[in-house]
Design a protein around this motif. Structure first.
Motif, PDB file in Angstrom:
ATOM      1  N   THR A 213      21.260  62.686  42.357  1.00 31.97           N
ATOM      2  CA  THR A 213      21.924  63.374  41.262  1.00 31.97           C
ATOM      3  C   THR A 213      21.691  62.593  39.970  1.00 31.97           C
ATOM      4  OG1 THR A 213      23.679  64.096  42.759  1.00 31.97           O
ATOM      5  CG2 THR A 213      24.119  64.257  40.399  1.00 31.97           C
ATOM      6  N   PRO A 214      21.012  63.166  38.983  1.00 29.73           N
ATOM      7  CA  PRO A 214      20.797  62.430  37.736  1.00 29.73           C
ATOM      8  C   PRO A 214      22.073  62.389  36.910  1.00 29.73           C
ATOM      9  CG  PRO A 214      19.927  64.647  37.541  1.00 29.73           C
ATOM     10  CD  PRO A 214      20.400  64.508  38.964  1.00 29.73           C
ATOM     11  N   SER A 215      22.221  61.343  36.133  1.00 32.22           N
ATOM     12  CA  SER A 215      23.340  61.290  35.199  1.00 32.22           C
ATOM     13  C   SER A 215      23.149  62.345  34.119  1.00 32.22           C
ATOM     14  CB  SER A 215      23.419  59.907  34.541  1.00 32.22           C
ATOM     15  OG  SER A 215      24.386  59.906  33.506  1.00 32.22           O
ATOM     16  N   LEU A 216      24.241  62.971  33.720  1.00 28.70           N
ATOM     17  CA  LEU A 216      24.178  63.947  32.627  1.00 28.70           C
ATOM     18  C   LEU A 216      24.460  63.325  31.272  1.00 28.70           C
ATOM     19  CD1 LEU A 216      25.836  67.122  34.185  1.00 28.70           C
ATOM     20  CD2 LEU A 216      23.441  66.421  34.173  1.00 28.70           C
ATOM     21  N   ARG A 217      24.674  62.042  31.230  1.00 30.18           N
ATOM     22  CA  ARG A 217      24.844  61.401  29.923  1.00 30.18           C
ATOM     23  C   ARG A 217      23.544  61.520  29.129  1.00 30.18           C
ATOM     24  NH1 ARG A 217      29.203  58.847  28.374  1.00 30.18           N
ATOM     25  NH2 ARG A 217      30.893  58.508  29.873  1.00 30.18           N
ATOM     26  N   ASN A 218      23.665  61.997  27.904  1.00 31.23           N
ATOM     27  CA  ASN A 218      22.523  62.231  27.010  1.00 31.23           C
ATOM     28  C   ASN A 218      21.581  63.305  27.550  1.00 31.23           C
ATOM     29  OD1 ASN A 218      23.289  60.044  25.164  1.00 31.23           O
ATOM     30  ND2 ASN A 218      22.670  58.700  26.846  1.00 31.23           N
ATOM     31  N   VAL A 219      22.106  64.181  28.393  1.00 24.33           N
ATOM     32  CA  VAL A 219      21.241  65.166  29.044  1.00 24.33           C
ATOM     33  C   VAL A 219      20.562  66.102  28.047  1.00 24.33           C
ATOM     34  CG1 VAL A 219      23.076  66.880  29.425  1.00 24.33           C
ATOM     35  CG2 VAL A 219      21.129  66.766  31.003  1.00 24.33           C
ATOM     36  N   ALA A 220      21.144  66.288  26.893  1.00 27.76           N
ATOM     37  CA  ALA A 220      20.541  67.185  25.904  1.00 27.76           C
ATOM     38  C   ALA A 220      19.204  66.663  25.384  1.00 27.76           C
ATOM     39  CB  ALA A 220      21.499  67.407  24.729  1.00 27.76           C
TER      40      ALA A 220
END
Length: 286
Positions: A213-220
């Motif tokens: 599961t990748p981190s969604l921090r800074n996902v944008a």
């Protein structure tokens, strides 16, 4: 960790000397502007070779395993592998050590960091790991909202309730402070997976097509998305989870159960708006 060790690790991280033809550094596939990820679907290695999409190197100090397939059990092990991987840097550690040892600066820098000018692979990755552990992202708008310092727009708040509620059900895999559960899931990308994922490491059939599961921090700013970079935008990702998950034998039960009504266009837009609140501008522009 020491200041000298971190500084040495940072220099090594961005130095292509670690690759066979001095064209690829760690930072080539882990660009700070993209949360230390790669804007290409398949990251470039030496001689035009490509691998999986590069995961963001963010908050790795709290991650017990790394890589999409979990093949590294520590930050040091993660830093060790790419040098000799033929798809990434295509080098050998003895030759890397030889190059560093005859470099005009590195023996002195290793002596300052580790009190020895005798360079070893273990010290190289120890330095890189020290630097990577400083890559901490924790000051996004969402963090300031949680601290009571900022408010969310009505759309972002709707997206937050979808993310952490049954409508979106994103929180089961992305609900921690890291926005990853550090586990491995088959998220339904393909009915017949082309990439074995975790099963390629464990050899277990029940791990087929499971990826970290990748981190969604800074996902944008970390597009494209998934291990093969198949989705170009966050809108594409939300559309996929909303109605395009593919059934297979190892599909995560949370995705394979009877689903709620699909999100409306308004709800999908709100979810994307919330994901943008996870962008930490200070981290991206230190």
């Amino acid at each position: 960790m020491t200041r000298e060790g971190v500084a040495l690790g940072e220099r090594l991280f961005f130095d292509p000397i670690l690759s066979i033809d001095s064209t690829v550094a760690c930072g080539s596939c882990h660009d700070p502007a993209f949360s230390f990820s790669d804007p290409k679907a398949f990251s470039d290695g030496v001689a035009g070779k490509t691998g999986r999409n590069s995961m963001a190197v963010v908050n790795v100090a709290w991650m017990p395993t790394l890589f999409w397939d979990g093949r590294a059990g520590s930050v040091e092990e993660q830093a060790l592998g790419p040098v000799e991987n033929p798809v990434e840097m295509g080098e050998s550690w003895p030759h890397v050590v030889e190059k560093l040892q005859r470099h005009p600066d590195y023996p002195r820098l290793f002596d300052e960091a580790f009190e020895t000018s005798a360079i070893t692979p273990e010290l190289v990755v120890k330095a890189i790991a020290q630097y990577e552990r400083t890559l901490i992202s924790a000051n996004a708008r969402y963090d300031r909202f949680k601290a009571g310092e900022e408010t969310l727009t009505a759309q972002e708040e709707l997206g937050r309730t979808i993310f952490f509620g049954e409508r979106g059900d994103c929180f089961h895999c992305h609900g921690t402070a890291l926005f990853t559960d550090n586990r491995y899931h088959n998220n339904g990308l393909d009915a017949v997976p082309a990439d074995s994922g975790l099963a390629g490491i464990t050899g277990a059939s029940f791990d087929l097509a499971k990826f970290k599961t990748p981190s969604l921090r800074n996902v944008a700013v970390t597009a494209p998305y998934m291990h093969d970079g198949r989705f170009e935008t966050l809108e594409d990702v939300v559309t996929f989870y909303n109605a395009e998950v593919q059934p297979s034998a190892t599909l995560d039960p949370l995705l394979g159960r009877t689903r709620r009504e699909p999100l409306s266009d308004e709800e999908q837009a709100a979810l994307v708006a919330f994901l943008h609140t996870l962008t930490d501008d200070d981290f991206l522009s230190p």
